[in-house]
Design a protein around this motif. Structure first.
Motif: not given
Lengths: 126, 126
Positions: A6-16, A49-60, A64-65
């Motif tokens: 959707n257009n509302r939420d940041p892409v990286y959050l939608q991926i998470i 980088n957007t994918a990376q940001r999503a994965y980074k948060e998921m790792e935190e 994921i590991y």
DNA sequence: CATAGTGTATGAACCATTTAATACACACAC
DNA sequence: GTGTGTGTATTAAATGGTTCATACACTATG
């Protein structure tokens, strides 16, 4: 692999959120390998980088590991995995209740509205 | 006059929502005068242009009307006013159902969660 | 060793929102 | 009439989160 942005939420959050939903319903198993940052970016047509940001948060968050030079994997920590479903639910319910609280709607009317709309969506899925 | 801003949503939208809630519960009566743009901006510590933007949208939605050189007033169109509550409710329910659909939660579990959290919030208000 | 695939880091670009600074037209009160 | 308070309009600038471009480090593979 279809995220329905959707257009509302940041892409990286939608991926998470996408991954959390897959975990919540068991479509992603503990230890299962997920796409590399670049591969995911390609599939979803977003920047790596957007994918990376999503994965980074998921790792935190411990979802994921990552072992050096291998695509990340879903955590095997059952405790963490078990919480995902409830957290998604609680979040949604919290937001919902907060948004309707100021309208002073009787609880039974509210539950009826939810029941009707939720069942209607069941039909669409079938 | 206390809007409780959050950081997620644009301020002008939160202002609109504030007025819609007041209308929905009847705290703002048809024809009632609301603060001038400048006055509202002062009270909420926002820029007058932000207040203006909120009022402009409300006017486009038919919620308020403006006579020359007087602060705007709540519309007297009962039809419009009556819809506000339902629109707020439908919006909230829609978003909620959409966000939980992908989690495959049984409808009764979902309703229980809502019931419990909604009642808990009743306590806080009392 | 060279290549290609990982994850990672950093700084700039982008864009909606918000704020800011002015200006104009109008009406009511004094 | 003057002053003050309305609504309205325009243009520019600042802000901040998101996204992008690029480069770096590492490891397996051949």
């Amino acid at each position: 692999m279809n995220v329905n942005f959707n257009n509302r939420d940041p892409v990286y959050l939608q991926i998470i959120r996408y991954f959390k939903e897959k975990i919540a319903v068991g479509e992603l198993a503990p230890g299962e390998e997920i796409p590399s940052r670049r591969e995911l970016a390609n599939k979803l047509k977003v920047n790596p980088n957007t994918a990376q940001r999503a994965y980074k948060e998921m790792e935190e968050q411990g979802l994921i590991y990552t072992e050096k030079n291998h695509p990340s994997k879903i955590t095997t920590d059952i405790k963490v995995l078990g919480k995902v479903r409830n957290e998604l639910l609680d979040e949604a319910v919290d937001m919902f209740v907060t948004s309707v609280r100021s309208i002073n709607v009787p609880v039974e009317e509210l539950l009826d509205l939810v029941r009707v709309k939720y069942s209607a969506n069941d039909d669409k899925e079938a």
